[in-house]
Design an enzyme around this catalytic site. Structure first.
Site, PDB file in Angstrom:
ATOM      1  N   CYS A   2       0.803  -1.062  -0.042  1.00  0.00           N
ATOM      2  CA  CYS A   2      -0.141   0.105   0.097  1.00  0.00           C
ATOM      3  C   CYS A   2       0.690   1.262   0.059  1.00  0.00           C
ATOM      4  CB  CYS A   2      -0.920   0.076   1.291  1.00  0.00           C
ATOM      5  SG  CYS A   2      -1.949  -1.539   1.350  1.00  0.00           S
ATOM      6  N   ARG A  28       5.239  -0.172  -6.204  1.00  0.00           N
ATOM      7  CA  ARG A  28       5.063  -1.027  -5.211  1.00  0.00           C
ATOM      8  C   ARG A  28       4.203  -2.147  -5.198  1.00  0.00           C
ATOM      9  NH1 ARG A  28       7.762   2.453  -0.551  1.00  0.00           N
ATOM     10  NH2 ARG A  28       6.787   0.376   0.843  1.00  0.00           N
ATOM     11  N   TRP A  76      -3.326  -2.611  -1.219  1.00  0.00           N
ATOM     12  CA  TRP A  76      -2.944  -4.107  -1.630  1.00  0.00           C
ATOM     13  C   TRP A  76      -3.678  -4.741  -0.603  1.00  0.00           C
ATOM     14  CZ3 TRP A  76      -0.683  -8.445   0.420  1.00  0.00           C
ATOM     15  CH2 TRP A  76      -0.055  -9.179  -0.463  1.00  0.00           C
ATOM     16  N   ASN A 102      -2.054   1.990   5.927  1.00  0.00           N
ATOM     17  CA  ASN A 102      -1.121   1.006   5.457  1.00  0.00           C
ATOM     18  C   ASN A 102      -0.989   0.182   6.755  1.00  0.00           C
ATOM     19  OD1 ASN A 102      -0.726   2.320   3.207  1.00  0.00           O
ATOM     20  ND2 ASN A 102       1.282   2.667   3.371  1.00  0.00           N
ATOM     21  N   GLY A 103      -1.035  -1.039   6.666  1.00  0.00           N
ATOM     22  CA  GLY A 103      -0.464  -1.978   7.704  1.00  0.00           C
ATOM     23  C   GLY A 103      -1.551  -2.804   8.107  1.00  0.00           C
ATOM     24  N   GLU A 471      16.870 -18.515  -7.853  1.00  0.00           N
ATOM     25  CA  GLU A 471      16.310 -17.338  -8.100  1.00  0.00           C
ATOM     26  C   GLU A 471      15.810 -17.108  -9.497  1.00  0.00           C
ATOM     27  OE1 GLU A 471      15.634 -14.642  -7.048  1.00  0.00           O
ATOM     28  OE2 GLU A 471      15.964 -13.277  -8.455  1.00  0.00           O
ATOM     29  N   LYS A 475      11.924 -15.788 -10.770  1.00  0.00           N
ATOM     30  CA  LYS A 475      11.873 -14.566 -11.813  1.00  0.00           C
ATOM     31  C   LYS A 475      10.741 -14.989 -12.392  1.00  0.00           C
ATOM     32  CE  LYS A 475      13.295 -12.224  -9.993  1.00  0.00           C
ATOM     33  NZ  LYS A 475      13.529 -11.566  -9.169  1.00  0.00           N
ATOM     34  N   GLU A 478       7.283 -15.263 -11.112  1.00  0.00           N
ATOM     35  CA  GLU A 478       6.421 -13.931 -10.603  1.00  0.00           C
ATOM     36  C   GLU A 478       6.075 -13.247 -12.070  1.00  0.00           C
ATOM     37  OE1 GLU A 478       8.750 -11.503  -8.145  1.00  0.00           O
ATOM     38  OE2 GLU A 478      10.477 -12.008  -8.980  1.00  0.00           O
ATOM     39  N   HIS A 494      15.675 -37.875  -7.827  1.00  0.00           N
ATOM     40  CA  HIS A 494      15.178 -38.619  -6.657  1.00  0.00           C
ATOM     41  C   HIS A 494      13.571 -38.462  -6.428  1.00  0.00           C
ATOM     42  CE1 HIS A 494      19.103 -39.754  -5.244  1.00  0.00           C
ATOM     43  NE2 HIS A 494      19.481 -38.452  -5.681  1.00  0.00           N
ATOM     44  N   LYS A 589       5.933  -4.524  -4.258  1.00  0.00           N
ATOM     45  CA  LYS A 589       7.569  -4.210  -4.076  1.00  0.00           C
ATOM     46  C   LYS A 589       8.109  -4.342  -2.827  1.00  0.00           C
ATOM     47  CE  LYS A 589      11.476  -3.381  -6.315  1.00  0.00           C
ATOM     48  NZ  LYS A 589      11.913  -4.438  -6.956  1.00  0.00           N
TER      49      LYS A 589
HETATM   50  C1  F6R Z   1      11.159 -10.757  -6.300  1.00  0.00           C
HETATM   51  C2  F6R Z   1      11.425 -10.144  -5.248  1.00  0.00           C
HETATM   52  C3  F6R Z   1      10.940 -10.646  -3.700  1.00  0.00           C
HETATM   53  C4  F6R Z   1      11.758  -9.886  -2.461  1.00  0.00           C
HETATM   54  C5  F6R Z   1      11.107 -10.121  -1.045  1.00  0.00           C
HETATM   55  C6  F6R Z   1      12.005  -9.527  -0.047  1.00  0.00           C
HETATM   56  O1  F6R Z   1      11.863 -10.342  -7.337  1.00  0.00           O
HETATM   57  O2  F6R Z   1      11.872  -8.944  -5.178  1.00  0.00           O
HETATM   58  O3  F6R Z   1      11.162 -11.916  -3.600  1.00  0.00           O
HETATM   59  O4  F6R Z   1      12.821 -10.322  -2.731  1.00  0.00           O
HETATM   60  O5  F6R Z   1       9.671  -9.733  -1.084  1.00  0.00           O
HETATM   61  O6  F6R Z   1      12.052  -8.099  -0.391  1.00  0.00           O
HETATM   62  P1  F6R Z   1      13.008  -7.161   0.283  1.00  0.00           P
HETATM   63  O7  F6R Z   1      14.390  -7.687  -0.571  1.00  0.00           O
HETATM   64  O8  F6R Z   1      12.713  -5.793  -0.181  1.00  0.00           O
HETATM   65  O9  F6R Z   1      13.243  -7.444   1.854  1.00  0.00           O
END
Ligand code: F6R
Length: 594
Positions: A2, A28, A76, A102-103, A471, A475, A478, A494, A589
């Site tokens: 949010c 975000r 959000w 927010n929260g 990773e 990617k 998502e 396995h 984000k």
């Molecule tokens: C994926 C991504 C998330 C963040 C995770 C932690 O592309 O960015 O998996 O890595 O939400 O967020 P941060 O790094 O901001 O603590």
């Protein structure tokens, strides 16, 4: 997650400030947007809100009169569906108070049954409880005391802005656990959940501490604790560069940020290895050396960087390292050694799961270092130490350049803790050049057809390539919504190999010469079962029919280059599928709720 923006001032139209701020916070992640503005004709406040994008809000408000005050929000969803009614701002029952939040208010059900049994609720949100409580206390208390009394009852996290429609020149704001910053300029006062929203409207800011309450008017700001005692306002200069948030020649931020990676690596080298004054301090190094184990706490992509960091720190510095998922560590802390040292890795520095860990480690009086891209973030401020990533604002929800920067900074930390004799500056410069060379000369978009029509996909690799495969899989999931798993290449046989069928894409990461033949054998096992394969290797591990061959780098730094083609796979897969690359569905984000 949010976003919140509020403005009260003289010359500017609050609508412009709030909508501009909300637009900057779009990256975000959110699903609804709303704004409340003063209507000077009727001397009342109007609310405009709906599910969907900020653009919709801009259309809804295009004919409003100029307003000196306004509060806005991007939501959000956490409590209640994505609907217009659940979008913020929310009114209190009589419509005297208007609020954005927010929260998460964890005790909202208890508060409803204890204090608000006769109130009517218009939404499914926890936020409305705050508005109703303020209103109920305002029968007998001043506005400020009604808000303070409410704040003392709330359990959970909040950054909130409140307008009392009877006091149309004032914004009340409060914070606990969710970020909130206050900016001032000659034009007025802006309050927002992210510094980015202040850029262009404020020259100085204060990052508010937990359990604080502020009263903002165009020419005055008063900061209080929850006992209504006045606190000093310590302003800092805003030094964010707005050009980072411009797309330039790129179609999407994700692509722009992938292409920025060579310069991010160079910036880290310049900062931590060239500029003598800015190197990692002896204080940090001594505290780590005095510890008997490092615990790395992180989530998602940052946790994947943490795995690579563990490998590097153990190899270079010989220190034992454990990596833990933040949301698990916070509530099921493992047995700790006698002298632990904690490293939090977080692109945003605001991840609530990590904050919960920090609260715990602080209580236990252990030292913590945060590695983050946002030096003004909550985690950076509240940890004993922080190291900045210097990646520049990352706007695309999917993290790319921050991940590479995290590994870069961890490698420098490992190096400074070690007696290693190789030239890390040169090694990292080679990383930057290898990424640059790949981005300039190899086109992966044509390989993406092997992935995009498929139900699922696998990345496989061994040792550091295994971490990169985790990773890479995240990617692709998502951004393109293709079910993808990252697997230790030797582990597939396995059990999971049962999922391989005709055409299943399996992408192998082969950067370690000592075990590249083992990975290739594992790849043959899936080829024998019909898999379609893509091979990514380095010059010193390559076979001539490999699909992508990257220039060699130091063996400990291979994840920084091996990940880049996989970022582009995710990008082009999402592009081919016509998806919202920079704002993938359901994601945020900065994940500021636990
Ligand atoms: C994926 C991504 C998330 C963040 C995770 C932690 O592309 O960015 O998996 O890595 O939400 O967020 P941060 O790094 O901001 O603590």
């Amino acid at each position: 997650m949010c976003g919140i923006v509020g403005f009260v001032g003289h010359k500017l139209d609050a609508k412009d400030v709030v909508l501009s701020g909300l637009t900057k916070l779009e990256y975000r992640g959110y699903d609804s947007a709303g704004i409340s503005l003063f209507n000077s004709k009727f001397r009342s406040f109007d609310i405009y809100k709906d599910f969907g994008r900020v653009q919709k809000l801009k259309d809804l408000t295009k004919d409003t009169l100029k307003s000196h005050i306004g509060i806005g929000h991007t939501r959000w969803a956490t409590h209640g569906k994505v609907t217009k009614d659940n979008a913020h701002p929310h009114y209190s029952q009589s419509k005297r108070f208007i609020i954005v939040h927010n929260g998460v208010i964890e005790n909202h059900d208890e508060l409803k049954s204890q204090y608000l049994r006769d109130s009517l609720f218009y939404s499914e949100t926890d936020t409305e409880v705050i508005a109703q409580l303020i209103e109920s206390f305002s029968d007998t208390l001043s506005v400020e005391n009604a808000i303070l009394t409410t704040l003392k009852l709330l359990e959970g996290s909040y950054a909130l802005l409140v307008i009392d429609t009877q006091m149309p020149d004032t914004i009340y704001a409060a914070k606990n656990k969710s970020p909130l910053v206050l900016g001032i300029s000659d034009d007025g006062v802006t309050v927002a959940s992210d510094l980015m929203a202040l850029v262009g409207f404020s020259s100085k800011y204060v990052a508010l501490a937990d359990h604080t309450f502020i009263v903002c008017e165009a020419d005055s700001v008063k900061l209080y604790n929850l006992n209504h005692e006045i606190l000093p306002l310590n302003y800092s200069e805003i030094d964010l560069d707005e050009s980072f948030s411009e797309l330039g020649e790129y179609q999407h931020y994700m692509l722009k940020e992938i292409y920025e990676q060579p310069s991010v690596v160079s910036r880290i080298v310049q900062h931590y290895l060239v500029d003598e004054n800015k190197m990692i301090s002896d204080e940090i190094l001594n505290d780590i050396k005095a510890s008997d184990r490092i615990y790395v706490l992180a989530a998602g992509t940052s946790m994947h960087a943490g795995f690579v960091g563990k490998y590097i720190l153990e190899e270079l510095a010989g220190l034992p390292v454990e990596v833990h998922i933040a949301s698990e560590f916070a509530y099921h802390t493992p047995l700790l050694t006698h002298k632990p040292f904690f490293i939090m890795i977080s692109q945003s520095g605001e991840t609530a799961d990590l904050r919960a860990c920090l609260m715990k480690t602080k209580k236990l009086k252990y030292k913590t270092l945060t590695i983050t891209n946002v030096k003004t973030s909550t985690l950076a401020r509240e940890s004993n130490y922080y190291l900045e990533l210097f990646a520049g604002p990352e706007i695309a929800v999917a993290s790319t350049k921050a991940y590479v920067a995290q590994i870069g900074v961890l490698s420098i930390l490992g190096y400074r803790l070690s007696n290693a004799s190789f030239d890390l500056k040169e090694a990292l410069t080679k990383v930057a050049l290898s990424i640059e060379d790949f981005l300039e000369h190899q086109d992966v978009s044509s390989l993406v057809h092997k992935i995009i029509t498929k139900r699922n996909c696998f990345y496989i690799g061994r040792t550091l390539d295994y971490y990169t495969s985790l990773e890479a899989a995240l990617k692709l999931k998502e951004i393109s919504y293709i079910q993808t798993e990252g697997f230790a290449a030797g582990e597939l046989k396995h059990g999971t190999i049962a999922l391989i069928e005709e055409g299943t894409p399996v992408i192998a990461l082969i950067s370690n010469p000592e075990i590249s033949n083992n990975t290739r054998s594992n790849l043959n096992e899936v080829v024998a079962r019909g898999a379609t394969t893509i091979k990514i290797s380095l010059s010193n591990t390559s076979h001539k029919d490999d699909d992508i061959i990257l220039k060699d780098v130091h063996p400990l730094l291979t994840p920084m280059v091996m990940v880049v083609p996989t970022q582009l796979f995710a990008y082009y897969a999402a592009l081919e599928r016509g998806l919202d690359i920079d704002k993938p569905r359901n994601l945020a984000k900065s994940v500021t709720v636990e």
